[in-house]
Design a protein around this motif. Structure first.
Motif, PDB file in Angstrom:
ATOM      1  N   ASP A   1       0.690  -1.052  -0.013  1.00  0.00           N
ATOM      2  CA  ASP A   1       0.134  -0.061   0.018  1.00  0.00           C
ATOM      3  C   ASP A   1       0.728   1.409   0.020  1.00  0.00           C
ATOM      4  OD1 ASP A   1      -2.674  -1.299   0.566  1.00  0.00           O
ATOM      5  OD2 ASP A   1      -1.320  -2.099   2.322  1.00  0.00           O
ATOM      6  N   VAL A   2       2.039   1.210   0.482  1.00  0.00           N
ATOM      7  CA  VAL A   2       3.066   2.420   0.762  1.00  0.00           C
ATOM      8  C   VAL A   2       4.396   2.029   0.476  1.00  0.00           C
ATOM      9  CG1 VAL A   2       3.814   3.998   2.383  1.00  0.00           C
ATOM     10  CG2 VAL A   2       1.369   3.247   2.616  1.00  0.00           C
ATOM     11  N   LEU A   3       5.086   2.688  -0.278  1.00  0.00           N
ATOM     12  CA  LEU A   3       6.772   2.434  -0.281  1.00  0.00           C
ATOM     13  C   LEU A   3       7.339   3.556   0.436  1.00  0.00           C
ATOM     14  CD1 LEU A   3       8.761   0.544  -2.019  1.00  0.00           C
ATOM     15  CD2 LEU A   3       8.821   2.721  -3.376  1.00  0.00           C
ATOM     16  N   LEU A   4       8.102   2.999   1.223  1.00  0.00           N
ATOM     17  CA  LEU A   4       9.033   3.927   1.901  1.00  0.00           C
ATOM     18  C   LEU A   4      10.577   4.173   1.246  1.00  0.00           C
ATOM     19  CD1 LEU A   4       8.263   2.916   5.378  1.00  0.00           C
ATOM     20  CD2 LEU A   4       7.114   4.670   3.983  1.00  0.00           C
ATOM     21  N   VAL A   5      10.790   4.932   0.827  1.00  0.00           N
ATOM     22  CA  VAL A   5      12.067   5.608   0.105  1.00  0.00           C
ATOM     23  C   VAL A   5      12.613   6.669   0.972  1.00  0.00           C
ATOM     24  CG1 VAL A   5      13.579   6.216  -1.878  1.00  0.00           C
ATOM     25  CG2 VAL A   5      11.475   4.839  -2.089  1.00  0.00           C
ATOM     26  N   THR A   6      13.526   6.353   1.846  1.00  0.00           N
ATOM     27  CA  THR A   6      13.972   7.087   2.804  1.00  0.00           C
ATOM     28  C   THR A   6      15.553   7.339   2.955  1.00  0.00           C
ATOM     29  OG1 THR A   6      14.127   5.543   4.780  1.00  0.00           O
ATOM     30  CG2 THR A   6      11.979   6.661   4.319  1.00  0.00           C
ATOM     31  N   ALA A   7      15.994   7.503   1.604  1.00  0.00           N
ATOM     32  CA  ALA A   7      17.557   7.765   1.333  1.00  0.00           C
ATOM     33  C   ALA A   7      18.249   9.238   1.916  1.00  0.00           C
ATOM     34  CB  ALA A   7      17.946   7.555  -0.018  1.00  0.00           C
ATOM     35  N   LEU A   8      19.242   8.943   2.582  1.00  0.00           N
ATOM     36  CA  LEU A   8      20.056  10.171   2.982  1.00  0.00           C
ATOM     37  C   LEU A   8      20.409  10.743   1.769  1.00  0.00           C
ATOM     38  CD1 LEU A   8      21.551   8.619   6.072  1.00  0.00           C
ATOM     39  CD2 LEU A   8      19.254   9.790   5.881  1.00  0.00           C
ATOM     40  N   ARG A   9      20.966  10.176   0.562  1.00  0.00           N
ATOM     41  CA  ARG A   9      21.285  10.798  -0.489  1.00  0.00           C
ATOM     42  C   ARG A   9      21.241   9.603  -1.399  1.00  0.00           C
ATOM     43  NH1 ARG A   9      20.891  15.160  -2.481  1.00  0.00           N
ATOM     44  NH2 ARG A   9      21.925  16.537  -0.943  1.00  0.00           N
TER      45      ARG A   9
ATOM     46  N   VAL B   1       0.938   4.546  -2.403  1.00  0.00           N
ATOM     47  CA  VAL B   1       1.281   5.703  -2.154  1.00  0.00           C
ATOM     48  C   VAL B   1       2.871   5.706  -1.960  1.00  0.00           C
ATOM     49  CG1 VAL B   1       1.294   7.819  -0.608  1.00  0.00           C
ATOM     50  CG2 VAL B   1      -0.647   6.198  -0.582  1.00  0.00           C
ATOM     51  N   LEU B   2       3.522   6.836  -2.522  1.00  0.00           N
ATOM     52  CA  LEU B   2       5.283   6.603  -2.504  1.00  0.00           C
ATOM     53  C   LEU B   2       5.404   7.723  -1.643  1.00  0.00           C
ATOM     54  CD1 LEU B   2       8.128   6.077  -3.679  1.00  0.00           C
ATOM     55  CD2 LEU B   2       7.294   7.909  -5.452  1.00  0.00           C
ATOM     56  N   VAL B   3       6.148   7.457  -0.331  1.00  0.00           N
ATOM     57  CA  VAL B   3       6.718   8.212   0.452  1.00  0.00           C
ATOM     58  C   VAL B   3       8.207   8.299  -0.030  1.00  0.00           C
ATOM     59  CG1 VAL B   3       7.467   8.424   2.843  1.00  0.00           C
ATOM     60  CG2 VAL B   3       5.498   7.483   2.183  1.00  0.00           C
ATOM     61  N   LEU B   4       8.797   9.543  -0.377  1.00  0.00           N
ATOM     62  CA  LEU B   4       9.893   9.616  -1.112  1.00  0.00           C
ATOM     63  C   LEU B   4      10.818  10.569  -0.286  1.00  0.00           C
ATOM     64  CD1 LEU B   4      11.719   8.790  -3.282  1.00  0.00           C
ATOM     65  CD2 LEU B   4      10.442  10.637  -4.738  1.00  0.00           C
ATOM     66  N   SER B   5      11.881  10.191  -0.254  1.00  0.00           N
ATOM     67  CA  SER B   5      12.912  11.323   0.362  1.00  0.00           C
ATOM     68  C   SER B   5      13.400  12.500  -0.620  1.00  0.00           C
ATOM     69  CB  SER B   5      14.468  10.526   0.776  1.00  0.00           C
ATOM     70  OG  SER B   5      15.418  11.410   1.078  1.00  0.00           O
ATOM     71  N   GLU B   6      13.395  13.770  -0.006  1.00  0.00           N
ATOM     72  CA  GLU B   6      13.874  14.959  -0.722  1.00  0.00           C
ATOM     73  C   GLU B   6      15.205  14.626  -1.201  1.00  0.00           C
ATOM     74  OE1 GLU B   6      13.987  18.143   1.897  1.00  0.00           O
ATOM     75  OE2 GLU B   6      11.883  17.814   2.747  1.00  0.00           O
ATOM     76  N   PHE B   7      16.055  13.821  -0.661  1.00  0.00           N
ATOM     77  CA  PHE B   7      17.419  13.830  -1.088  1.00  0.00           C
ATOM     78  C   PHE B   7      17.800  12.643  -2.040  1.00  0.00           C
ATOM     79  CE2 PHE B   7      17.383  15.030   3.398  1.00  0.00           C
ATOM     80  CZ  PHE B   7      17.729  16.483   3.131  1.00  0.00           C
ATOM     81  N   THR B   8      16.690  12.398  -2.932  1.00  0.00           N
ATOM     82  CA  THR B   8      16.903  11.432  -3.849  1.00  0.00           C
ATOM     83  C   THR B   8      16.846  12.119  -5.284  1.00  0.00           C
ATOM     84  OG1 THR B   8      14.578  10.978  -4.199  1.00  0.00           O
ATOM     85  CG2 THR B   8      15.843   9.323  -2.950  1.00  0.00           C
ATOM     86  N   GLY B   9      17.484  11.883  -6.425  1.00  0.00           N
ATOM     87  CA  GLY B   9      17.425  12.403  -7.800  1.00  0.00           C
ATOM     88  C   GLY B   9      15.793  12.467  -8.254  1.00  0.00           C
ATOM     89  N   ALA B  10      15.221  11.139  -7.792  1.00  0.00           N
ATOM     90  CA  ALA B  10      13.674  10.941  -8.091  1.00  0.00           C
ATOM     91  C   ALA B  10      12.824  12.036  -7.715  1.00  0.00           C
ATOM     92  CB  ALA B  10      13.364   9.599  -7.760  1.00  0.00           C
TER      93      ALA B  10
END
Ligand code: G6P
Length: 473
Positions: free
Chosen positions: A359-367, A387-396
């Motif tokens: 239901d939710v993907l967690l992408v929490t990369a620091l960089r 729902v995609l939860v995505l770190s601000e610190f990714t290119g994506a």
């Protein structure tokens, strides 16, 4: 195509025989479909140790193996590539180590890759070199063969000048890259950082996106630096996500986990850049606060084995596995698990089933240079769910703007955003998924390579090498 890895990785089967499996990581995910559709050769390491292999074809791709022995692995791969450059380029999340013996081997192996290319490149061939392991190759090729069109793409971030300046061999690395006609980066900031470093640490001058050396420099070429964000084989993921067998497998995964109300998913190489500890901390706190109820939620964390002989990766594994034990020990019951930790890698079809089940993907990369897992998850959700939860610190994050963006360092902020994702109404999920899919459909990996190669082809190569290939600089 030249990359440290070929798309296949040598493995020893349980019965002692040798075989191949798919190589790990985003680079291979992106390059494989392009090479399967083209006539070129792929030069790279085949994953074996001290094993010389002849060129061979696999899945319509012509592979040219470059051998590495045990010392090469220790000094060039685990050492300079993954204990110097990788942490330096990822915001020094762990301290980079600087060793002259590692640097010496890095130079030697870059020379070996360049020689492998020179043996097979036709006159006026286009050579596309990839990633941080091979940054000296463009200059080596240009010095030996001015007829070649040389492109380079960096799959990971390029650091700010204030960090890059730590590197004792910063000038040589920059000049190595600047031997290319075109250097591509994931984000505009990476290209800007590179150009700024060239200005500061070499005798190249820059104007806009172009760099030119001063007249006394041994190589007179123009190097262009641009952002070319990488993507996925959108149609392939879309097709697989509609495959009845894969859909049935997704339902089976949910069923086997006891059909919890919410399944969350994390998919990463077990790497300290991926923010897995921050994710687990946040998840543990949400369970502790009872914002998420054990019995109603399960987090599946796929952490595929990576760089297992590097000390910092061993430490990370210990820390992650301790946290996994703490969470499952505290919150699991005999009938429910709150966290399913899988230290394995899986074939693409199984990954799509996992994406569909979540239901939710967690992408929490620091960089993270890009993060193709985030893009695959979106492409797999043609059903508009998820729902995609995505770190601000990714290119994506630059492209998937309809995701729920998070700062992984802000645990309270992440808790709020994860709850927002868990409780998001279906209509809003569908609206966001549709917009992101629309973007990915247009900017797929074929478009990425076409755009890069078109820009490269349009550059008027004009280089005059005046000295033979230098090896000691
Ligand atoms: C990242 C890097 C690739 C690398 C991959 C897997 O995606 O950008 O260059 O191949 O990780 O890492 P490994 O060390 O196993 O090749």
């Amino acid at each position: 195509m030249v990359a440290n890895r070929l798309p296949v990785d040598r493995v020893t089967n349980p019965d002692g025989t040798q075989g191949f499996r798919r190589s790990p990581g985003g680079l291979v995910t992106a390059l494989e479909p392009i090479m399967a559709a083209s006539d070129g050769a792929w030069v790279g390491w085949h994953g074996g140790i001290d094993e010389e292999l002849e060129s061979f074809d696999k899945d319509d791709i012509h592979l040219v193996p470059v051998p590495l022995n045990e010392d090469d692995l220790e000094l060039y791969y685990e050492g300079f590539s993954n204990s110097t450059l990788w942490p330096l380029y990822h915001d020094v999340i762990v301290p980079p180590a600087y060793h002259r013996t590692w640097w010496d081997r890095y130079k030697k192996i870059n020379q070996r890759f360049a020689e492998a290319v020179l043996r097979i490149a036709a006159p006026n061939a286009t050579v596309w070199v990839h990633d941080y392991q091979l940054q000296l190759v463009p200059r080596l090729l240009r010095l030996a063969r001015p007829d070649l069109k040389i492109g380079f793409f960096l799959h990971i971030p390029f650091p700010a000048a204030s960090l890059f300046s730590q590197l004792p061999w910063r000038r040589q690395i920059l000049e190595g890259l600047a031997g290319a006609d075109l250097v591509g980066f994931q984000r505009e900031t990476d290209a800007t950082n590179f150009l700024r470093c060239l200005r500061r640490f070499t005798d190249y001058q820059t104007k806009g996106h172009e760099a030119t050396p001063r007249p006394e420099h041994d190589l007179q070429n123009v190097c262009r630096a641009d952002a070319h964000p990488i993507s996925i084989d959108y149609e392939q993921i879309k097709r697989l996500s509609r495959d009845p067998q894969i859909i049935a497998r997704a339902a089976q995964i949910r069923h086997e986990l006891g059909n919890p109300k919410t399944i969350m998913l994390g998919v990463d190489r077990l790497d300290y850049t991926k923010g897995i500890r921050h994710r687990l901390k946040t998840y543990g706190e949400l369970l502790n606060d009872k914002q998420l109820k054990a019995g109603e939620v399960c987090l599946i964390q796929v952490a595929s084995p990576s760089r297992e002989n590097v000390e910092t990766y061993m430490e990370l594994r210990d820390q992650v596995e301790l946290m996994v034990g703490q969470i499952t020990g505290q919150f699991d019951t005999l009938s429910h698990t709150t966290l399913r930790y899988l230290h394995h890698s899986y074939p693409l079809k199984e990954m799509i089933a996992l994406y569909l089940a979540a239901d939710v993907l967690l992408v929490t990369a620091l960089r993270d240079g890009m993060n193709l897992v985030a893009k695959e998850y979106v492409a797999a959700h043609q059903d508009g769910r998820g729902v995609l939860v995505l770190s601000e610190f990714t290119g994506a994050a630059d492209q998937l703007t309809q995701s729920v963006l998070v700062n992984p360092h802000d645990i309270d902020g992440m808790k709020a955003k994860i709850m927002q994702a868990v409780n998001m109404p279906e209509a809003e999920q569908a609206k966001r998924m549709k917009r992101m899919n629309h973007h990915l459909e247009e900017y797929d990996v074929a478009r990425w390579s076409h755009r890069f190669l078109t820009e490269l082809a349009q550059i008027n190569t004009n280089s005059i090498p005046v000295v033979p290939a230098a090896s000691g600089s």
